[in-house]
Design a protein around this motif. Structure first.
Motif: not given
Length: 376
Positions: A243-265
Motif C-alpha cells: 500500500f505504501s508503494n501504491h501511494l508513492q507511485t500515485r503521489l510522487i511524480p516520476a520526474a522533478g522532485p529531488t531524492q530528498a523530497a521523494r524520501a520525505a513523502v
C-alpha cells in the motif's frame, strides 16, 4: 469566520498584543469588525464581517478571570488551526500569516514543508509553507493559562463511506488568452497563504482571503489498486509495503522532485499507514485513513487535473529563469522543454506548476515581512 488570533505571552502582554493587532489589521485590512478579549497573560481576537460572532464557532473561548484560554479543532482538522511557539509564549490562528504578523516574527519558508510539497503537492503532517508555523492536528484540545499549556489529541477514527468516483484523467489543455502566471501565483499566495494547490494556478483567486478548508470526501476507495483484494490477503508487513508503494507511485511524480523530497513523502506515507494500523485498521481502509488525515485535512484533493501547460503563459520568458534552481526540485529543463513544445504530460505540468509556486513564494515572504517590520 474571519481571522482568529489567540495568544499567551509571559510578559508585556498588552503592548505586544496591541502591536500585533495593528500588524494584522494593516495586512488584512480593517474593514471587518473586531472583537477582542485581552487579559494579563492570555487573549483572543476575532475579525469578522458578520453581524454576530460566536467564539464557539471558532473553536475558542477565553476566561479572563482565571487567565485561561481554550482552543479545539474538529476531529480531522479541516477547521484550520495553526500554532507558532515562541520562547515566552504562543500564538494560535486560523491563518498562518496572521500568527507571524501578530507575533512580529519574520516569515521564512519552511524547508520541511516545501520538501513535502515538492514531492506530492501539499504540506504533509503538521508542516506549513512557513518555518515555525505548524498545523494543529484534528481532535486537539489546548488549554493555556499564561504559564503552561496542556494538550490532548484524540486518535482519528475513520467514519465515512466511499465517495462517488470522479473523473481524474486530465482533460486536453484548454485554449485561452495567455495569463501572467507569476502575478497569478503571487495573488494565490496572498489569498491562500501558500496553502492552495498549484493546480489552481491558471484560475483567478477569489477576492479577500481564504477563511477555511473545503471539506471534501473522506473515503477514496475508488483510488484503491486494482489488485486490492489480493493485497488484502497478504501478511500485514507485506500489505503495508504494497500500500505504501501504491501511494508513492500515485503521489510522487516520476520526474522533478529531488531524492530528498521523494524520501520525505515516502517516510510520511509509512508513518500514517502505521498510525492506521495502530488504531486498529489492518485492511485496505488504511488507504482511506491516509487520504483523510493527509490531503483532506489540508484542504487538498490529490490527482487534480492540470488543464494548461506552463509554457503557454504570457510571461514565459520570466518564468524560465525562476525554474533553474527551485528548492525540492532537481533539473527541470527537460520538463520545461516539453512544456514549450506542447508535448508534456499532465503529471509533468503539475510538477512545473508546483515548482513555480515555490519559486514565487519568496516574493510573497517579502510582502509579509514588509508588514512585520513596519513600525506602528
Amino acid at each position: 469566520m474571519g481571522t482568529l488570533v489567540a495568544y499567551t505571552f509571559a510578559h508585556d502582554s498588552a503592548a505586544r498584543a496591541a502591536a500585533g493587532r495593528a500588524r494584522v489589521e494593516a495586512y488584512y485590512g480593517g474593514e471587518a469588525e473586531h472583537h477582542g478579549y485581552a487579559g494579563a497573560a492570555v487573549g483572543l481576537h476575532l475579525w469578522d464581517s458578520r453581524d454576530s460572532t460566536s467564539w464557539h464557532d471558532a473553536g475558542a473561548q477565553v476566561n479572563l478571570a482565571e487567565e485561561r484560554l481554550e482552543l479545539s479543532t474538529d476531529s480531522i482538522g479541516v477547521s484550520r488551526l495553526f500554532e507558532l511557539q515562541l520562547p515566552d509564549g504562543c500564538v494560535w490562528t486560523n491563518r498562518p500569516v496572521a500568527a507571524l504578523l501578530f507575533a512580529g516574527v519574520p516569515a521564512v519558508a519552511s524547508t520541511r514543508g516545501w520538501t513535502f510539497a515538492a514531492g506530492c503537492g501539499w504540506f504533509m503532517d503538521d508542516s506549513t509553507p512557513y518555518d515555525g508555523v505548524l498545523a494543529v492536528p484534528g481532535g486537539t484540545h489546548i488549554v493555556a493559562d499564561g504559564h503552561r499549556q496542556q494538550r490532548t489529541t484524540k486518535a482519528y477514527v475513520l467514519e465515512a463511506t466511499t465517495a462517488v468516483p470522479q473523473q481524474v484523467v486530465a482533460t486536453p489543455y484548454l485554449r485561452a488568452e495567455p495569463v501572467e502566471l507569476i502575478k497569478r501565483a503571487l495573488s494565490w499566495h496572498r489569498y491562500a497563504e501558500g496553502l492552495q494547490p498549484a493546480s489552481s494556478l491558471f484560475d483567478p483567486p477569489p477576492d479577500g482571503f481564504i477563511t477555511s478548508a473545503p471539506v471534501r470526501e473522506v473515503a477514496h476507495g475508488y483510488f484503491y489498486p486494482r489488485d486490492v483484494q489480493q493485497l488484502d490477503e497478504l501478511p500485514l508487513p507485506d500489505k503495508l509495503r504494497a500500500f505504501s508503494n501504491h501511494l508513492q507511485t500515485r503521489l510522487i511524480p516520476a520526474a522533478g522532485p529531488t531524492q530528498a523530497a521523494r524520501a520525505a513523502v515516502a517516510e510520511q506515507i509509512d508513518r500514517v499507514l502505521q498510525a492506521a494500523v495502530d488504531s486498529g485498521i489492518e485492511n485496505a481502509t488504511m488507504l482511506d485513513y491516509f487520504y483523510a488525515v493527509e490531503p483532506l485535512r489540508r484542504g487538498v484533493t490529490p490527482f487534480t487535473p492540470v488543464r494548461r501547460n506552463l509554457a503557454s503563459a504570457a510571461d514565459r520568458d520570466l518564468i524560465e529563469p525562476l525554474l533553474t534552481d527551485v528548492e525540492g526540485f532537481g533539473d527541470l529543463s527537460t520538463l520545461w522543454a516539453a512544456s514549450i513544445a506542447g508535448a508534456s504530460s499532465a503529471a509533468a505540468e503539475a510538477t512545473l506548476h508546483q515548482a513555480l509556486y515555490r519559486a514565487t513564494f519568496n516574493q510573497h515572504l517579502t510582502e509579509i515581512n514588509h508588514h512585520v517590520n513596519r513600525p506602528h
